[in-house]
Design a protein around this motif. Structure first.
Motif, PDB file in Angstrom:
ATOM      1  N   LEU B  47      23.821 -39.687  66.107  1.00 47.30           N
ATOM      2  CA  LEU B  47      22.381 -39.397  66.180  1.00 47.30           C
ATOM      3  C   LEU B  47      21.603 -40.416  65.337  1.00 47.30           C
ATOM      4  CD1 LEU B  47      19.900 -37.700  66.965  1.00 47.30           C
ATOM      5  CD2 LEU B  47      20.377 -36.235  64.984  1.00 47.30           C
ATOM      6  N   GLU B  48      22.119 -40.678  64.139  1.00 48.83           N
ATOM      7  CA  GLU B  48      21.441 -41.657  63.272  1.00 48.83           C
ATOM      8  C   GLU B  48      21.357 -43.026  63.951  1.00 48.83           C
ATOM      9  OE1 GLU B  48      23.412 -41.682  59.462  1.00 48.83           O
ATOM     10  OE2 GLU B  48      23.063 -39.515  59.304  1.00 48.83           O
ATOM     11  N   LEU B  49      22.464 -43.405  64.595  1.00 43.51           N
ATOM     12  CA  LEU B  49      22.486 -44.694  65.292  1.00 43.51           C
ATOM     13  C   LEU B  49      21.456 -44.720  66.431  1.00 43.51           C
ATOM     14  CD1 LEU B  49      25.525 -46.808  65.998  1.00 43.51           C
ATOM     15  CD2 LEU B  49      24.106 -46.289  67.964  1.00 43.51           C
ATOM     16  N   GLN B 158      35.164 -48.306  64.795  1.00 48.18           N
ATOM     17  CA  GLN B 158      35.605 -49.669  64.461  1.00 48.18           C
ATOM     18  C   GLN B 158      34.996 -50.717  65.418  1.00 48.18           C
ATOM     19  OE1 GLN B 158      39.896 -50.023  64.326  1.00 48.18           O
ATOM     20  NE2 GLN B 158      39.786 -52.253  64.092  1.00 48.18           N
ATOM     21  N   TYR B 159      34.773 -50.309  66.663  1.00 49.18           N
ATOM     22  CA  TYR B 159      34.350 -51.304  67.666  1.00 49.18           C
ATOM     23  C   TYR B 159      32.931 -51.110  68.216  1.00 49.18           C
ATOM     24  CZ  TYR B 159      39.158 -52.952  67.744  1.00 49.18           C
ATOM     25  OH  TYR B 159      40.369 -53.490  67.391  1.00 49.18           O
ATOM     26  N   PHE B 160      32.449 -49.891  68.224  1.00 50.63           N
ATOM     27  CA  PHE B 160      31.142 -49.581  68.829  1.00 50.63           C
ATOM     28  C   PHE B 160      30.029 -50.389  68.143  1.00 50.63           C
ATOM     29  CE2 PHE B 160      27.559 -46.371  69.369  1.00 50.63           C
ATOM     30  CZ  PHE B 160      27.442 -46.515  70.736  1.00 50.63           C
ATOM     31  N   THR B 161      29.197 -51.071  68.895  1.00 51.26           N
ATOM     32  CA  THR B 161      28.078 -51.940  68.452  1.00 51.26           C
ATOM     33  C   THR B 161      28.547 -53.223  67.743  1.00 51.26           C
ATOM     34  OG1 THR B 161      27.666 -51.053  66.222  1.00 51.26           O
ATOM     35  CG2 THR B 161      26.553 -49.941  68.045  1.00 51.26           C
ATOM     36  N   LYS B 162      29.864 -53.432  67.640  1.00 52.60           N
ATOM     37  CA  LYS B 162      30.344 -54.616  66.912  1.00 52.60           C
ATOM     38  C   LYS B 162      30.305 -55.877  67.799  1.00 52.60           C
ATOM     39  CE  LYS B 162      31.212 -52.256  63.197  1.00 52.60           C
ATOM     40  NZ  LYS B 162      30.784 -50.933  63.645  1.00 52.60           N
ATOM     41  N   CYS B 163      30.363 -55.659  69.087  1.00 47.69           N
ATOM     42  CA  CYS B 163      30.300 -56.793  70.007  1.00 47.69           C
ATOM     43  C   CYS B 163      28.851 -57.029  70.431  1.00 47.69           C
ATOM     44  CB  CYS B 163      31.182 -56.478  71.222  1.00 47.69           C
ATOM     45  SG  CYS B 163      31.284 -57.785  72.414  1.00 47.69           S
ATOM     46  N   VAL B 164      28.182 -55.963  70.815  1.00 50.32           N
ATOM     47  CA  VAL B 164      26.770 -56.051  71.196  1.00 50.32           C
ATOM     48  C   VAL B 164      25.958 -55.274  70.162  1.00 50.32           C
ATOM     49  CG1 VAL B 164      25.060 -55.616  73.007  1.00 50.32           C
ATOM     50  CG2 VAL B 164      27.434 -56.077  73.647  1.00 50.32           C
ATOM     51  N   PRO B 165      25.321 -55.953  69.216  1.00 45.82           N
ATOM     52  CA  PRO B 165      24.570 -55.217  68.200  1.00 45.82           C
ATOM     53  C   PRO B 165      23.283 -54.603  68.756  1.00 45.82           C
ATOM     54  CG  PRO B 165      24.418 -57.583  67.817  1.00 45.82           C
ATOM     55  CD  PRO B 165      25.338 -57.392  68.986  1.00 45.82           C
ATOM     56  N   TYR B 235      14.909 -44.705  96.391  1.00 43.10           N
ATOM     57  CA  TYR B 235      13.736 -43.835  96.234  1.00 43.10           C
ATOM     58  C   TYR B 235      12.507 -44.721  96.084  1.00 43.10           C
ATOM     59  CZ  TYR B 235      17.106 -40.144  95.227  1.00 43.10           C
ATOM     60  OH  TYR B 235      18.129 -39.243  95.302  1.00 43.10           O
ATOM     61  N   ASN B 236      11.339 -44.074  96.088  1.00 43.05           N
ATOM     62  CA  ASN B 236      10.118 -44.855  95.885  1.00 43.05           C
ATOM     63  C   ASN B 236       9.878 -45.156  94.414  1.00 43.05           C
ATOM     64  OD1 ASN B 236       9.494 -45.020  98.585  1.00 43.05           O
ATOM     65  ND2 ASN B 236       8.530 -42.987  98.565  1.00 43.05           N
ATOM     66  N   GLU B 237      10.362 -44.262  93.538  1.00 44.59           N
ATOM     67  CA  GLU B 237      10.164 -44.482  92.105  1.00 44.59           C
ATOM     68  C   GLU B 237      11.099 -45.570  91.606  1.00 44.59           C
ATOM     69  OE1 GLU B 237      10.991 -41.567  93.545  1.00 44.59           O
ATOM     70  OE2 GLU B 237      10.319 -39.846  92.358  1.00 44.59           O
ATOM     71  N   ILE B 238      10.739 -46.142  90.455  1.00 47.42           N
ATOM     72  CA  ILE B 238      11.611 -47.125  89.815  1.00 47.42           C
ATOM     73  C   ILE B 238      12.734 -46.394  89.083  1.00 47.42           C
ATOM     74  CG2 ILE B 238      11.706 -48.778  87.879  1.00 47.42           C
ATOM     75  CD1 ILE B 238      10.440 -50.029  90.321  1.00 47.42           C
ATOM     76  N   ASN B 239      13.968 -46.801  89.349  1.00 46.61           N
ATOM     77  CA  ASN B 239      15.106 -46.329  88.570  1.00 46.61           C
ATOM     78  C   ASN B 239      15.517 -47.444  87.615  1.00 46.61           C
ATOM     79  OD1 ASN B 239      15.094 -44.088  90.267  1.00 46.61           O
ATOM     80  ND2 ASN B 239      17.320 -44.026  90.429  1.00 46.61           N
ATOM     81  N   LEU B 240      16.210 -47.079  86.550  1.00 44.05           N
ATOM     82  CA  LEU B 240      16.566 -48.075  85.548  1.00 44.05           C
ATOM     83  C   LEU B 240      18.046 -47.990  85.201  1.00 44.05           C
ATOM     84  CD1 LEU B 240      15.843 -50.138  83.276  1.00 44.05           C
ATOM     85  CD2 LEU B 240      15.297 -48.176  81.831  1.00 44.05           C
ATOM     86  N   HIS B 241      18.685 -49.138  85.158  1.00 45.67           N
ATOM     87  CA  HIS B 241      20.063 -49.184  84.671  1.00 45.67           C
ATOM     88  C   HIS B 241      20.088 -50.100  83.450  1.00 45.67           C
ATOM     89  CE1 HIS B 241      24.383 -50.814  85.010  1.00 45.67           C
ATOM     90  NE2 HIS B 241      24.433 -49.630  84.457  1.00 45.67           N
ATOM     91  N   ALA B 242      20.382 -49.546  82.299  1.00 47.66           N
ATOM     92  CA  ALA B 242      20.498 -50.360  81.080  1.00 47.66           C
ATOM     93  C   ALA B 242      21.808 -49.977  80.399  1.00 47.66           C
ATOM     94  CB  ALA B 242      19.304 -50.139  80.158  1.00 47.66           C
ATOM     95  N   GLY B 243      22.899 -50.317  81.064  1.00 46.23           N
ATOM     96  CA  GLY B 243      24.222 -50.034  80.523  1.00 46.23           C
ATOM     97  C   GLY B 243      24.618 -51.088  79.509  1.00 46.23           C
ATOM     98  N   CYS B 244      25.770 -50.849  78.888  1.00 50.71           N
ATOM     99  CA  CYS B 244      26.285 -51.842  77.953  1.00 50.71           C
ATOM    100  C   CYS B 244      27.802 -51.893  78.079  1.00 50.71           C
ATOM    101  CB  CYS B 244      25.891 -51.466  76.526  1.00 50.71           C
ATOM    102  SG  CYS B 244      26.592 -52.580  75.300  1.00 50.71           S
ATOM    103  N   VAL B 245      28.326 -53.103  78.134  1.00 49.43           N
ATOM    104  CA  VAL B 245      29.773 -53.288  78.220  1.00 49.43           C
ATOM    105  C   VAL B 245      30.200 -54.111  77.004  1.00 49.43           C
ATOM    106  CG1 VAL B 245      31.629 -54.356  79.565  1.00 49.43           C
ATOM    107  CG2 VAL B 245      29.753 -53.192  80.744  1.00 49.43           C
ATOM    108  N   GLU B 246      31.049 -53.521  76.177  1.00 55.05           N
ATOM    109  CA  GLU B 246      31.578 -54.242  75.013  1.00 55.05           C
ATOM    110  C   GLU B 246      33.077 -54.432  75.231  1.00 55.05           C
ATOM    111  OE1 GLU B 246      29.604 -53.371  70.966  1.00 55.05           O
ATOM    112  OE2 GLU B 246      30.041 -51.404  71.815  1.00 55.05           O
TER     113      GLU B 246
END
Lengths: 348, 464
Positions: B47-49, B158-165, B235-246
């Motif tokens: 949650l803090e992150l 150990q690894y989360f956010t370490k590759c993509v800050p 759909y007519n609305e804008i959808n968003l994909h903002a995934g992350c692969v580390e």
């Protein structure tokens, strides 16, 4: 001393790629007059020449540094006139003429042909400031051959902007010798609006010590069958830094246009830095476009081969650099200029 | 001769299920983030992150380059859509409409025939996950990312956010604030996973965002092939994909990461992928981008170890209303590293393809080699194709070459094929498939077929 952000690329890329523009610190002297200009031609009666001092420039400015000109030259080659001998324009810097912000306008009317050599020299050891602009308009069937040489000393700032417009069947052969100056910032913008218009640009650059070279060339094809060629050969040594930004932009309607772009950078030291952004922008299906860039040290196999012929390492290195520049130099067809370039290579 | 590929069902990607969910949040506020975290019953550190990432998102500005993103209004995006089911280990237990969607996409069938494990995400959560027993016995972990946070907290930390800050860019900060779903893979030392794992991401809810997090660690001497597929109905609305692969490839490790992306043409695909490769390690990217309204996607490879290698093979296909800004970033950060890039793009019906790259050779990367080749094909003059590559060489001991070509389908080639009795339309399609062949041959057969089908689908009625 002030920091300036100059020479924006025609299309931005990510900011952290650090190439959209160049940040430089310049010490721009106060406005002064400039007197050391010469024009050499054996055909003065056939052409129109107008020289003005202290004229405000209203031209569009792509480098992005405010300009108040202290010299302007306008040359018109009238319709159907051919001038075989080169027309030489020479600007010589010295301590009393250390500040130049000039405009040169060259107009070739229909079917006119001419050759120009424009040279900037500052042999003495003092700091000078140059912010020039060269505008060329070629009307239908006009042909021009332009050679611009920057032999300013290594303390100078050299900013140079070139703009061309080519009408139907016009041909422009352009050569830039970018040797002098600690800051070499140049912008070349060519609009090939005419059908069958052709612009070839050949460039030699040389960077040493802490030189900063920022080259921003952009050719736009509008006319059918127009041709845009960019060929850049360079050498970097010591801690020199170079940004090459070359763009060929095929506009909609420029059917059968051809655009080719090539840059080759030889790195002679571990501290030298070479950055390149060869852009191809395309909004037309029926075109042929390609670009290639390469960077690296001198080919060791070539070096070794030459050294087996009894030539020293230093000499062999210079020989290879000269060979790389040779196609461009030979095309200039000017022995004096060739010797001056070779002298500069020998000083590397 | 007509193509031997299976006939394409035009509608499989556009199956729309009823917009049903068990929980949904809209917008991007601290309250929304606390709600997501509470629903997921997450540890406090996560949650803090998330809250830190939200702060970063608000501080960072929008990109000043690339495609227009002005249509994206984060206050309207459903940032978390929990489907009406929990994760299942058998397809039989997945609700029928969701299962039918994945059936139509061929996922369960592919699982039986050619995959070692499957993850299927529907909106914000993984609804199905499986892995072959023999891989589990060898210590391979393949699970959904939410479960990994709870079951393998030390490994994740150990690894989360370490590759993509979090601070990489605005949309990665957004990702970390609202991430949900995704896959976690750990391949232990020396284990070779010969059959690929696949995660498939399906976004059904209109106006929603998908923010899955994929974290893969290929340990020393191990190898893995991972496939990622994505699609959504239009759909007519804008959808968003903002995934992350580390991704982490350790010493002597090998990872091939393949993506077939066919998002619907109302999708903004602002995805981030990055890998850190250690000594003698290899990363291979294979990517096919067909869908989305706007894509900004530049997988980054950091070659940190001596002799590490990167191979990138990618194709983009932009049709009407699409602006696909794709490419790559590579940092050569150790001696003897090498990278080979082969990128292709096709633009038609007003589509815009941009190849954008940044390849850096750092001073310590002596004796490194870089070879880049880009080819673009324009199928008409209302489209655009731009190549914007930055090459940054910071040492002399390097072989760096970059070449690019742009052009149309050769009239001579069409004429030749037509003299052999092939229709003009089929001749053009054959040439386009031939153009894409270097990419499709790098994919597993099923996916090569899918890519060819997508090309056929895109070409239907557009040329000839």
């Amino acid at each position: 001393m002030e920091k300036y952000i100059l020479n924006e690329t025609p299309l931005r890329t990510a900011n952290n790629f650090d190439i959209n523009n160049i940040e430089v610190v310049l010490d721009i002297p106060k406005y002064k007059s400039f007197e050391n200009f010469n024009i050499y031609t054996e055909n003065i009666e056939k052409i129109k020449v107008e020289v003005n001092q202290n004229k405000i420039s209203e031209n569009e400015n792509k480098i992005g540094l405010e300009r108040q000109t202290n010299y302007s030259v306008k040359i018109i080659i009238p319709e159907n006139i051919t001038i075989e001998e080169k027309i030489k324009l020479e600007f010589n810097f010295d301590e009393d003429n250390a500040f130049l912000v000039e405009n040169i306008d060259i107009l070739l009317e229909k079917n006119a042909k001419a050759n120009f050599e424009i040279q900037y020299n500052s042999e003495e050891s003092f700091s000078n400031f140059h912010n020039g602009q060269l505008n060329i308009l070629l009307q239908e069937n006009a042909k021009a051959n332009i050679v611009v040489s920057n032999f300013n000393n290594n303390q100078s700032d050299n900013l140079y902007e070139m703009k061309n417009e080519l009408k139907d069947n016009a041909t422009l052969k352009y050569t830039i010798i970018e040797i002098g100056g600690k800051n070499k910032i140049s912008n070349y913008y060519s609009k090939l609006v005419g059908e069958n218009s052709e612009n070839s640009l050949n460039v030699i650059y040389l960077g040493k010590e802490n030189d900063v070279i920022d080259i921003n060339y952009n050719m736009e094809t509008y006319g059918k069958n127009s041709k845009a060629y960019i060929n850049v050969q360079g050498v970097l040594t010591d801690s020199a830094k170079k940004n090459f930004k070359g763009t060929i932009d095929f506009k909609e309607g420029s059917k059968k246009a051809i655009g080719k772009e090539n840059e080759n950078c030889i790195l002679l030291s571990k501290q030298a830095k070479s950055k390149s952004l060869p852009m191809l922008l395309c909004h037309e299906e029926d075109v042929e476009g390609e670009h290639g860039v390469s960077s690296g040290k001198i080919d060791e196999a070539k070096l070794f081969y030459i050294m087996t012929k009894g030539i020293s390492y230093d000499e062999a290195r210079k020989l290879i650099i000269k060979a790389n520049f040779n196609d461009i130099i030979k095309n200039i067809n000017n022995n004096e200029l060739e010797n001056r370039i070779n002298e500069k290579i020998d000083q590397i | 001769m007509k193509t031997q590929l299976k006939e394409v069902d035009n509608n499989i990607y556009n199956i729309k299920n009823k917009d049903e969910y068990s929980f949904k949040t809209v917008g991007l506020t601290e309250e929304v983030i606390r709600e997501i975290s509470e629903k997921k019953n997450e540890p406090d550190w996560m949650l803090e992150l998330r809250l830190k990432a939200l702060k970063t998102y608000n501080e960072l500005s929008m990109p000043t380059w690339g495609p227009d993103l002005s249509e994206l209004d984060m206050s309207k995006i459903a940032t978390y859509v929990k489907p009406k089911t929990n994760m299942k280990k058998s397809w039989e237990d997945v609700p029928e409409d969701i299962k039918n969607t994945f059936d139509a996409l061929g996922i369960p069938e592919a699982e039986k025939e050619s995959l070692a494990g499957v993850g299927a995400q529907y909106d914000s959560e993984i609804v199905y996950h499986s892995i072959k027993e023999e891989l589990v016995k060898q210590g391979v972990i393949y699970t959904d990312f939410d479960a990994a946070v709870k079951e393998y907290p030390e490994l994740v930390k150990q690894y989360f956010t370490k590759c993509v800050p979090i601070t990489d860019h605005k949309f990665i900060a957004l990702h970390y604030a609202v991430w949900s779903g995704g896959s976690f893979v750990y391949v232990p030392k020396g284990v070779k996973v010969d059959i690929p794992l696949q995660s498939y991401f399906r976004l059904n809810a209109p106006g929603a965002g998908q923010f899955e997090h994929t974290l893969i660690i290929v340990d020393e001497g191990a190898s893995l092939q991972f496939i990622e597929g994505c699609s959504a109905p239009k759909y007519n609305e804008i959808n968003l994909h903002a995934g992350c692969v580390e991704l982490f490839v350790k010493e002597n490790g090998f990872l091939r990461y393949s993506t077939i992306e066919n998002w619907s043409k109302n999708m903004m695909n602002l995805n981030t992928k990055k890998v850190v490769v250690d000594k003698n390690g290899t990363i291979e990217w294979v990517t096919g981008s067909f869908g989305s309204k706007v894509s900004m996607l530049y997988p980054m490879s950091i070659l940190n170890g001596e002799n590490s290698k990167c191979e990138f093979t990618g194709i983009s296909f932009a049709g009407k209303g699409q602006n696909l800004d794709a490419g790559l970033k590579i940092v050569h950060n150790a001696p003897n590293t090498s990278s080979v890039v082969n990128s292709k793009s096709i633009s038609k019906d007003g589509g815009i393809c941009t190849f954008r790259s940044d390849i850096k050779v750092r001073p310590r990367a002596e004796k490194s080699k870089v070879s880049v080749s880009c080819e673009s094909l324009m199928l008409d003059s209302i489209s655009r194709s731009d190549t914007i590559p930055v090459n940054d060489v910071q040492t002399d001991e390097v072989e760096f070459s970059h070449e690019a070509k742009i052009g149309k389908i050769s009239d001579q080639a069409i004429f030749y094929l037509m003299t052999r009795g092939i229709s003009e339309e089929e001749a053009k399609a054959m040439i386009v498939r031939g153009f894409a062949n270097p990419i499709s041959k790098e994919l597993p057969l099923e996916y090569a077929v899918e890519m060819n089908n997508l090309i056929n689908l895109e070409l239907e009625g557009s040329i000839g």
